[in-house]
Write a protein that holds these residues in place. Structure first.
Motif, mmCIF file in Angstrom:
data_model
loop_
_atom_site.group_PDB
_atom_site.id
_atom_site.type_symbol
_atom_site.label_atom_id
_atom_site.label_comp_id
_atom_site.label_asym_id
_atom_site.label_seq_id
_atom_site.Cartn_x
_atom_site.Cartn_y
_atom_site.Cartn_z
ATOM 1 N N ASN A 30 -17.209 -58.420 21.155
ATOM 2 C CA ASN A 30 -17.413 -58.520 19.714
ATOM 3 C C ASN A 30 -18.893 -58.492 19.352
ATOM 4 O O ASN A 30 -19.751 -58.700 20.201
ATOM 5 N N ILE A 42 -17.025 -58.136 14.241
ATOM 6 C CA ILE A 42 -16.360 -56.892 14.644
ATOM 7 C C ILE A 42 -15.951 -57.102 16.096
ATOM 8 O O ILE A 42 -16.772 -57.466 16.928
ATOM 9 N N GLN A 148 -13.847 -52.242 12.024
ATOM 10 C CA GLN A 148 -13.115 -52.873 13.113
ATOM 11 C C GLN A 148 -11.801 -52.143 13.409
ATOM 12 O O GLN A 148 -11.514 -51.792 14.553
#
Length: 178
Positions: A30, A42, A148
């Motif tokens: 992430n 994200i 994302q």
């Protein structure tokens, strides 16, 4: 004869595996964003969520996605988000899995991930509006949510056909039925 609505040992194992993969991909792959009210995040947790839902159906998708990402929220300081995540991401996994079960064609997988993106945007907009008691602040999270899901959808689009062929070659059809 197995009762409708029950899980086989295989399904329990697969679901647990995808819960773990979703958690790990969320927690360890992430990027924290320096925007939005709480920074934003994200992550690639949607990749195993979508793969599990497409390969193994709506129950695996709903449980693996909802529980895997809610566990991340609970263990990573995003505790207030956990109930919202459980519902929103569970619904995303259920939707992708349901569409994949009903229409197991590549273009439907893409459509299902686009619908999951809409669920995420609307769901987290509502969740942020509730948490921050503001209807403007959640707008800042929309680009990150699009990025994302977009990244996850591209990765899944590349790997899903070979993964599906491999799973079908390894496991008997009787195990793969939802």
């Amino acid at each position: 004869m197995k009762k409708q609505g029950t899980f086989s040992i295989f399904q329990i194992t697969i679901t647990a595996l995808f819960i773990a993969l979703t958690y790990v991909f969320t927690a360890f792959i992430n990027i924290r964003l320096p925007v939005a009210a709480n920074g934003g995040l994200i992550h690639l947790g949607n990749v195993p969520l979508f793969v599990g839902a497409i390969l193994f159906g709506r129950r695996v998708g709903a449980i693996a996605g909802g529980v895997g990402m809610a566990l991340f929220d609970l263990f990573s300081g995003w505790t207030a988000w956990a109930p919202f995540t459980l519902v929103i991401v569970g619904l995303m996994g259920y939707t992708v899995g349901l569409i994949a079960e009903k229409s197991p064609k590549f273009y439907w997988y893409i459509i299902s991930m686009a619908i999951a993106c809409a669920i995420k945007i609307v769901g987290y907009y509502i969740a942020e509006a509730i948490i921050y008691q503001n209807i403007v602040v959640p707008i800042g999270s929309i680009p990150g949510n699009l990025l994302q899901i977009g990244c996850a959808a591209v990765i899944v689009a590349v790997v899903i056909v070979p993964l599906k062929k491999a799973v079908q070659a390894i496991f008997p059809k009787s195990l793969l039925k939802a």
